[in-house]
Enzyme design. Sequence first.
Site, PDB file in Angstrom:
ATOM      1  N   ARG A  32      65.454  91.073   1.622  1.00 40.73           N
ATOM      2  CA  ARG A  32      66.508  91.894   2.238  1.00 40.73           C
ATOM      3  C   ARG A  32      65.982  92.691   3.426  1.00 40.73           C
ATOM      4  O   ARG A  32      66.751  93.372   4.114  1.00 40.73           O
ATOM      5  CB  ARG A  32      67.091  92.876   1.203  1.00 40.73           C
ATOM      6  CG  ARG A  32      67.753  92.205   0.022  1.00 40.73           C
ATOM      7  CD  ARG A  32      68.202  93.224  -1.016  1.00 40.73           C
ATOM      8  NE  ARG A  32      69.518  93.758  -0.731  1.00 40.73           N
ATOM      9  CZ  ARG A  32      70.650  93.361  -1.334  1.00 40.73           C
ATOM     10  NH1 ARG A  32      70.629  92.451  -2.264  1.00 40.73           N
ATOM     11  NH2 ARG A  32      71.800  93.905  -1.029  1.00 40.73           N
ATOM     12  N   TYR A  75      67.398  92.778   7.087  1.00 43.08           N
ATOM     13  CA  TYR A  75      68.597  93.602   7.314  1.00 43.08           C
ATOM     14  C   TYR A  75      68.244  95.087   7.205  1.00 43.08           C
ATOM     15  O   TYR A  75      68.524  95.875   8.111  1.00 43.08           O
ATOM     16  CB  TYR A  75      69.656  93.225   6.285  1.00 43.08           C
ATOM     17  CG  TYR A  75      70.994  93.906   6.454  1.00 43.08           C
ATOM     18  CD1 TYR A  75      71.825  93.599   7.525  1.00 43.08           C
ATOM     19  CD2 TYR A  75      71.440  94.842   5.524  1.00 43.08           C
ATOM     20  CE1 TYR A  75      73.070  94.198   7.662  1.00 43.08           C
ATOM     21  CE2 TYR A  75      72.683  95.445   5.659  1.00 43.08           C
ATOM     22  CZ  TYR A  75      73.495  95.124   6.724  1.00 43.08           C
ATOM     23  OH  TYR A  75      74.729  95.731   6.864  1.00 43.08           O
ATOM     24  N   ASN A  86      83.512  86.267  -3.345  1.00 39.17           N
ATOM     25  CA  ASN A  86      83.233  85.230  -4.357  1.00 39.17           C
ATOM     26  C   ASN A  86      84.202  85.329  -5.529  1.00 39.17           C
ATOM     27  O   ASN A  86      84.814  84.344  -5.931  1.00 39.17           O
ATOM     28  CB  ASN A  86      81.805  85.375  -4.894  1.00 39.17           C
ATOM     29  CG  ASN A  86      80.795  84.592  -4.060  1.00 39.17           C
ATOM     30  OD1 ASN A  86      81.139  84.015  -3.032  1.00 39.17           O
ATOM     31  ND2 ASN A  86      79.547  84.570  -4.502  1.00 39.17           N
ATOM     32  N   ARG A  88      74.502 101.874  -6.730  1.00 38.50           N
ATOM     33  CA  ARG A  88      74.859 102.367  -5.394  1.00 38.50           C
ATOM     34  C   ARG A  88      76.146 103.171  -5.494  1.00 38.50           C
ATOM     35  O   ARG A  88      77.157 102.681  -5.978  1.00 38.50           O
ATOM     36  CB  ARG A  88      75.088 101.186  -4.481  1.00 38.50           C
ATOM     37  CG  ARG A  88      74.414 101.335  -3.156  1.00 38.50           C
ATOM     38  CD  ARG A  88      74.826 100.249  -2.256  1.00 38.50           C
ATOM     39  NE  ARG A  88      73.738  99.385  -1.876  1.00 38.50           N
ATOM     40  CZ  ARG A  88      73.931  98.148  -1.456  1.00 38.50           C
ATOM     41  NH1 ARG A  88      75.140  97.638  -1.427  1.00 38.50           N
ATOM     42  NH2 ARG A  88      72.921  97.428  -1.071  1.00 38.50           N
TER      43      ARG A  88
HETATM   44  N1  UDP Z   1      76.991  89.507  -7.094  1.00 37.15           N
HETATM   45  C1  UDP Z   1      77.370  88.821  -8.260  1.00 37.15           C
HETATM   46  N2  UDP Z   1      78.039  87.626  -8.123  1.00 37.15           N
HETATM   47  C2  UDP Z   1      78.356  87.101  -6.902  1.00 37.15           C
HETATM   48  C3  UDP Z   1      77.986  87.809  -5.723  1.00 37.15           C
HETATM   49  C4  UDP Z   1      77.311  89.011  -5.869  1.00 37.15           C
HETATM   50  O1  UDP Z   1      77.111  89.269  -9.389  1.00 37.15           O
HETATM   51  O2  UDP Z   1      78.969  86.014  -6.874  1.00 37.15           O
HETATM   52  C5  UDP Z   1      76.318  90.806  -7.250  1.00 37.15           C
HETATM   53  C6  UDP Z   1      75.049  90.970  -6.444  1.00 37.15           C
HETATM   54  O3  UDP Z   1      73.934  90.485  -7.168  1.00 37.15           O
HETATM   55  C7  UDP Z   1      75.013  92.469  -6.244  1.00 37.15           C
HETATM   56  C8  UDP Z   1      76.489  92.875  -6.155  1.00 37.15           C
HETATM   57  O4  UDP Z   1      77.208  91.795  -6.757  1.00 37.15           O
HETATM   58  O5  UDP Z   1      74.445  93.110  -7.359  1.00 37.15           O
HETATM   59  C9  UDP Z   1      76.995  93.086  -4.756  1.00 37.15           C
HETATM   60  O6  UDP Z   1      76.596  91.994  -3.980  1.00 37.15           O
HETATM   61  P1  UDP Z   1      77.069  91.749  -2.493  1.00 37.15           P
HETATM   62  O7  UDP Z   1      76.454  90.445  -2.051  1.00 37.15           O
HETATM   63  O8  UDP Z   1      78.537  91.874  -2.403  1.00 37.15           O
HETATM   64  O9  UDP Z   1      76.472  92.944  -1.606  1.00 37.15           O
HETATM   65  P2  UDP Z   1      75.216  93.937  -1.740  1.00 37.15           P
HETATM   66  O10 UDP Z   1      75.799  95.184  -2.284  1.00 37.15           O
HETATM   67  O11 UDP Z   1      74.177  93.358  -2.662  1.00 37.15           O
HETATM   68  O12 UDP Z   1      74.719  94.063  -0.349  1.00 37.15           O
END
Ligand code: UDP
Length: 318
Positions: free
Chosen positions: A144, A147, A192, A277
Amino acid sequence: MAERLVLVTGAAGFLGSHLCDALLTQGDHVIGVDNLCTGNLENLSHLNNEPRFSFEQADIVQPFDPGRVDFIFNMASPASPVDYMRLGIETLLVGSAGTINTLEIARKYGAGYLHASTSECYGDPLVHPQVESYWGNVNPIGPRSVYDEAKRFSEAAVAAYHRYHGVNTHLVRIFNTYGPRLQPNDGRLISNLMMQALRGDPLTIYGDGSQTRSFCYCSDLIDGIVRLAASEEHDPVNIGNPGEFTILECAREVQSVVGSHSEIIFRPLPQDDPARRQPDITRAQTLLGWSPKVALRDGLERSLEYFTRCVERENARV
Ligand code: UDP
């Protein structure tokens, strides 16, 4: 008041396009710029006949000069984990050279400047909820980091242009945001889950689903950004919805809004996925008089029509 000319980078993206709409509604003239690496011109197609809007396909990593502008919103960057990991070097460049290039434009024309920063600056936070004074817990070399560190560099650059050159800068730390125009295939949680539920596919949960996020609806987020840009505040301000949900709770909410009976399946947790978060929004409340208005369920309902259309389009292509 004379009409403002505003430059929006990342204008064809999810938040960039909503921001263009909000600025046009309040009477501004807007120049949108995007290199379309993750943005989508369809997000701007309703502005095709808008005389106060123009669009230029350009990469802000290359120095450019749009001419005199009064304000710059720097929204350009791949933003979903799937996209920024696929476009790692591009993400590092837009968050370094791109930020400096746009800050130079602000300096040259005496324009105001707002940079879209992120809760990712806090990494996997050890302070909860996250206050702006927390410096974060970021892995500088993890997947990560392209970013997180680009956004942290951008914050340093923005603070420096304020400190050394007196540019009227603003820094918003954006927490997870969702709504219509999210790319349906960007791999994020809400996109998703909504797409999976509407297709009748299983809902994918990474890890055990106990990690938390706090989801802000796009109109609330844009309202906060516009208020911050009009303020005298130069230090970072969190904008997000403090309503905190586990990922599993979020999946159940999506199931209920869609009316879906899709099963939930568990997949491995990605490396360095933050465990929790939640924004502390005290500063936004006191400095800007801002609070979010749209609760998660309400926002998911408002997003349903958009995601339904995305699935219908998919089906039409098959
Ligand atoms: N996540 C999940 N299933 C999915 C996509 C994301 O469980 O199909 C989880 C991911 O592991 C994270 C949270 O949802 O803990 C949020 O992920 P996202 O990619 O939306 O953004 P992030 O907050 O991680 O930047």
